[in-house]
Design a protein around this motif. Structure first.
Motif, mmCIF file in Angstrom:
data_model
loop_
_atom_site.group_PDB
_atom_site.id
_atom_site.type_symbol
_atom_site.label_atom_id
_atom_site.label_comp_id
_atom_site.label_asym_id
_atom_site.label_seq_id
_atom_site.Cartn_x
_atom_site.Cartn_y
_atom_site.Cartn_z
ATOM 1 N N ASN A 1 0.826 -1.149 -0.045
ATOM 2 C CA ASN A 1 -0.041 0.173 0.000
ATOM 3 C C ASN A 1 0.793 1.130 0.009
ATOM 4 O O ASN A 1 1.676 1.504 1.043
ATOM 5 C CB ASN A 1 -0.835 0.174 1.174
ATOM 6 N N PRO A 2 0.720 2.162 -1.127
ATOM 7 C CA PRO A 2 1.847 3.172 -1.030
ATOM 8 C C PRO A 2 1.627 4.148 0.128
ATOM 9 O O PRO A 2 2.363 5.062 0.415
ATOM 10 C CB PRO A 2 1.420 3.918 -2.472
ATOM 11 N N ASP A 3 0.422 4.319 0.850
ATOM 12 C CA ASP A 3 0.048 5.033 1.844
ATOM 13 C C ASP A 3 0.906 4.654 3.006
ATOM 14 O O ASP A 3 0.838 5.458 4.069
ATOM 15 C CB ASP A 3 -1.498 5.064 1.989
ATOM 16 N N TRP A 4 1.481 3.553 2.938
ATOM 17 C CA TRP A 4 2.186 3.120 4.122
ATOM 18 C C TRP A 4 3.659 3.102 4.007
ATOM 19 O O TRP A 4 4.192 2.860 5.045
ATOM 20 C CB TRP A 4 1.806 1.375 4.415
ATOM 21 N N VAL A 5 3.997 3.674 2.950
ATOM 22 C CA VAL A 5 5.371 3.968 2.838
ATOM 23 C C VAL A 5 5.847 5.247 3.554
ATOM 24 O O VAL A 5 5.360 6.503 3.319
ATOM 25 C CB VAL A 5 5.668 4.299 1.438
ATOM 26 N N ILE A 6 6.590 4.994 4.456
ATOM 27 C CA ILE A 6 6.908 6.278 5.700
ATOM 28 C C ILE A 6 8.024 7.157 5.123
ATOM 29 O O ILE A 6 7.900 8.313 5.020
ATOM 30 C CB ILE A 6 7.471 5.690 6.976
ATOM 31 N N VAL A 7 9.096 6.478 4.357
ATOM 32 C CA VAL A 7 10.184 7.042 3.949
ATOM 33 C C VAL A 7 10.806 6.332 2.899
ATOM 34 O O VAL A 7 10.707 4.965 2.605
ATOM 35 C CB VAL A 7 11.558 7.254 5.084
ATOM 36 N N LYS A 8 11.162 7.261 1.653
ATOM 37 C CA LYS A 8 11.675 6.451 0.570
ATOM 38 C C LYS A 8 12.903 7.435 -0.104
ATOM 39 O O LYS A 8 12.727 8.315 -0.332
ATOM 40 C CB LYS A 8 10.819 6.068 -0.654
ATOM 41 N N ARG A 9 14.257 6.967 0.348
ATOM 42 C CA ARG A 9 15.241 7.779 -0.012
ATOM 43 C C ARG A 9 15.961 7.277 -1.439
ATOM 44 O O ARG A 9 15.897 6.154 -1.678
ATOM 45 C CB ARG A 9 16.485 7.471 1.189
ATOM 46 N N THR A 10 16.583 8.231 -2.047
ATOM 47 C CA THR A 10 17.041 8.180 -3.382
ATOM 48 C C THR A 10 18.475 8.359 -3.168
ATOM 49 O O THR A 10 19.210 8.590 -2.049
ATOM 50 C CB THR A 10 16.641 9.267 -4.468
ATOM 51 N N TYR A 11 19.293 8.133 -4.245
ATOM 52 C CA TYR A 11 20.714 8.352 -4.306
ATOM 53 C C TYR A 11 21.145 9.735 -4.013
ATOM 54 O O TYR A 11 22.257 10.118 -3.247
ATOM 55 C CB TYR A 11 21.079 8.014 -5.571
ATOM 56 N N GLU A 12 20.216 10.930 -4.185
ATOM 57 C CA GLU A 12 20.526 12.053 -4.118
ATOM 58 C C GLU A 12 20.259 12.449 -2.409
ATOM 59 O O GLU A 12 21.175 13.083 -1.984
ATOM 60 C CB GLU A 12 19.502 13.063 -4.930
ATOM 61 N N GLU A 13 19.596 11.711 -1.872
ATOM 62 C CA GLU A 13 19.431 11.996 -0.178
ATOM 63 C C GLU A 13 20.468 11.294 0.263
ATOM 64 O O GLU A 13 20.549 11.589 1.365
ATOM 65 C CB GLU A 13 18.016 11.435 -0.106
ATOM 66 N N THR A 14 20.700 10.108 -0.120
ATOM 67 C CA THR A 14 21.822 9.309 0.542
ATOM 68 C C THR A 14 23.184 10.030 0.436
ATOM 69 O O THR A 14 24.105 9.458 0.944
ATOM 70 C CB THR A 14 21.655 7.702 0.049
ATOM 71 N N GLY A 15 23.292 10.440 -0.734
ATOM 72 C CA GLY A 15 24.665 11.181 -0.958
ATOM 73 C C GLY A 15 25.728 9.942 -1.140
ATOM 74 O O GLY A 15 26.996 10.403 -1.256
ATOM 75 N N GLY A 16 25.273 8.994 -1.853
ATOM 76 C CA GLY A 16 26.605 7.946 -2.200
ATOM 77 C C GLY A 16 26.966 7.167 -1.181
ATOM 78 O O GLY A 16 27.667 6.232 -1.247
ATOM 79 N N CYS A 17 26.253 7.595 0.134
ATOM 80 C CA CYS A 17 26.930 6.716 1.399
ATOM 81 C C CYS A 17 26.236 5.255 1.321
ATOM 82 O O CYS A 17 26.837 4.542 2.088
ATOM 83 C CB CYS A 17 26.648 7.552 2.638
ATOM 84 N N ALA A 18 24.970 5.195 0.778
ATOM 85 C CA ALA A 18 24.596 3.871 0.742
ATOM 86 C C ALA A 18 23.525 3.910 -0.505
ATOM 87 O O ALA A 18 23.143 4.972 -1.194
ATOM 88 C CB ALA A 18 23.513 4.049 1.912
ATOM 89 N N THR A 19 23.038 2.735 -0.854
ATOM 90 C CA THR A 19 22.035 2.457 -2.010
ATOM 91 C C THR A 19 20.598 3.024 -1.608
ATOM 92 O O THR A 19 20.225 3.154 -0.149
ATOM 93 C CB THR A 19 22.039 1.080 -2.365
ATOM 94 N N PRO A 20 19.773 3.398 -2.416
ATOM 95 C CA PRO A 20 18.298 3.817 -1.925
ATOM 96 C C PRO A 20 17.683 2.520 -1.208
ATOM 97 O O PRO A 20 17.747 1.448 -1.286
ATOM 98 C CB PRO A 20 17.672 3.880 -3.339
ATOM 99 N N TYR A 21 16.619 3.024 -0.035
ATOM 100 C CA TYR A 21 16.164 2.254 0.493
ATOM 101 C C TYR A 21 14.585 2.708 1.012
ATOM 102 O O TYR A 21 14.281 4.037 0.668
ATOM 103 C CB TYR A 21 16.912 1.995 1.957
ATOM 104 N N MET A 22 13.872 2.063 1.696
ATOM 105 C CA MET A 22 12.581 2.305 1.891
ATOM 106 C C MET A 22 12.166 1.779 3.455
ATOM 107 O O MET A 22 12.515 0.879 3.654
ATOM 108 C CB MET A 22 11.727 1.939 0.590
ATOM 109 N N ILE A 23 11.627 2.904 4.030
ATOM 110 C CA ILE A 23 10.909 2.175 5.381
ATOM 111 C C ILE A 23 9.447 2.156 5.095
ATOM 112 O O ILE A 23 8.680 2.939 4.809
ATOM 113 C CB ILE A 23 11.201 3.217 6.577
ATOM 114 N N TYR A 24 8.826 1.254 5.373
ATOM 115 C CA TYR A 24 7.513 0.625 5.061
ATOM 116 C C TYR A 24 6.956 0.072 6.442
ATOM 117 O O TYR A 24 7.358 -0.906 6.988
ATOM 118 C CB TYR A 24 7.380 -0.463 4.126
#
Length: 449
Positions: free
Chosen positions: A77-100
């Motif tokens: 359910n897209p409404d239950w996605v709390i956070v979704k980080r991209t490469y721009e947000e991680t600054g290259g320190c980690a791969t993209p991730y999501m908290i669901y």
């Protein structure tokens, strides 16, 4: 001597030795590694395909209009996605991730995608490691993956703590594939060591599923965290078996078969005792789940069988020479085969018509078996003189190994293995004794009545 006799004796001996080694490696299949493991149940393996789909969803830019959804969709359910980080947000320190926040399955999930071959930052994480460079909790870990794990944990620990406190009955689950699998494994270990930063969460509420992980922890840590981390490997997947530095793997990406053959030769000529006693040697973390779907000298894929154990020795030590070594690493195939395996398990349970009360009893029995198997693996690690395998009772196991326990550890592990074999034989006995009629009910076979 060869010149004097006129016969190339040394050359012939060398060629015969190479031919024998090559013949043995061609006969060696991935199924041999787990042939003595117990069979996984639907209750313990059910989260795997669901978490694979959740990891796949991290690749999407817009979850409401997905472009690469598997058959049946991602099931989220897209409404239950709390956070979704991209490469721009991680600054290259980690791969993209999501908290669901998965209300349907009572789960707080942090999912991390795998390696992006087009991103230099992902290579920087992988290549940031040298043998024995970084210590953690009495063992060795991959330096670059640990840095990425700490970065994500520091960035999201307050959010995870708030979610855990607002949902006290939910479990905190970390899931990742390939590069992400190594990162989530170290996040889980780091979270266990820093539970005070997550509020009042207990160790048993933290779990991790590493899909096709890289070798990222030393053997003592791999066994010690088997109650938290579960690694899932599809048949011939090369990465959990690759003992060479990841730097060499990706430098040789265009000649990967050559590298695999060289690693096969190196592993074959290295004694297993030396492997186990090297404290810097890295392994796939935690409890292992091995999906076996192909048989030697057979064509095509067979209904997958999932085997599980907490092995100390024979822990994916040898690379398998297979044309599927790289395709078995992909998250798409892993999701398909794991879902097929779960469907087969559930169908078998439905045919046997197991009552709800017996299902609960089986779940309690399964948890008890896992706990005993985990403890037996810890004792076996001490018995085999694994470096730094002695530890304090704070890990929830045993305080110390008394004299005589080492000799009995292998027999204890053997007894647990025999119990699992008895369960398999019992299932086969039931199948021989009963048939399923047209209404789907179990009836005695005519030949048995």
């Amino acid at each position: 001597m060869s010149i004097l006799c006129g016969l190339p004796i040394l050359e012939c001996v060398y060629c015969l030795g190479c031919a024998r080694w090559l013949w043995q490696k061609c006969l060696y299949t991935a199924g041999l590694e787990s042939e003595n493991w117990g069979l996984a149940t639907a209750e313990e393996f059910e989260p795997v395909p669901r978490l694979c789909r959740l990891i796949l969803s991290v690749y999407e830019d817009d979850l409401r209009h997905p472009l690469w959804a598997p058959p049946g969709g991602y099931g989220i359910n897209p409404d239950w996605v709390i956070v979704k980080r991209t490469y721009e947000e991680t600054g290259g320190c980690a791969t993209p991730y999501m908290i669901y926040l998965d209300h349907d399955n009572v789960d707080i999930v942090l999912a991390i995608r795998g390696l992006n071959l087009a991103k230099e930052s992902d290579y920087a994480v992988l290549l940031d490691n040298k043998l024995g460079q970084t210590k953690f909790d009495g063992g060795y870990v991959h330096n670059g993956l640990l840095k990425a794990a700490k970065w994500i944990f520091d960035a999201e620990c307050e959010l995870l703590r708030d979610l855990a406190e607002m949902n006290p009955d939910y479990r905190l689950t970390f899931a990742g594939h390939s590069l992400g699998a190594g990162i989530v494994s170290l996040i889980a270990m780091y979270a266990v060591q820093n539970r005070d930063r997550l509020g009042t969460i207990e160790r048993k509420r933290i779990r991790c599923f590493a899909m096709a992980p890289a070798r990222c922890v030393s053997l003592n840590l791999a066994v010690r965290y088997a109650d938290v981390i579960s690694s899932v490997v599809l048949q011939d997947d090369f990465l959990p078996r690759t003992t060479t530095a990841l730097e060499d793997v990706f430098k040789s990406i265009f000649c990967l078969p050559c590298l695999l053959c060289l690693m096969c030769l190196k592993d074959t000529c290295t004694l297993e005792e030396n492997m186990l006693k090297d404290p810097r040697r890295l392994y796939a973390p935690g409890r292992l789940y091995h999906i076996v779907e192909r048989k030697p000298f057979r064509i095509g894929r067979f209904p997958p069988v999932v085997r599980t154990a907490v092995p100390v020795d024979r822990r994916f030590e040898h690379i398998v020479l297979s044309c599927n070594a790289t395709s078995d690493h992909t998250i798409i195939w892993l999701e398909r085969e794991s879902q097929w395996a779960v469907d087969l398990m559930l169908e078998k349970d439905r045919i046997m018509e197991i009552p709800a009360q017996q299902r609960m009893q089986r779940q309690e029995c399964l948890e008890r078996e896992h706990s005993e198997e985990y403890e037996a693996a810890l004792r076996r690690a001490v018995a085999l003189n694994i470096p730094q395998a002695a530890y304090s009772p704070s890990y929830g196991t045993f305080a110390e190994v008394e004299e005589g326990e080492s000799s009995g550890s292998s027999s204890r592990a053997g007894s647990l293995l025999s119990l699992k074999r008895m369960r398999v034989h019992w299932d086969n006995f039931i199948e021989r004794l009963f048939d399923v009629d047209e209404s789907g009910r179990m009836v005695f076979k005519k030949s048995s009545t």
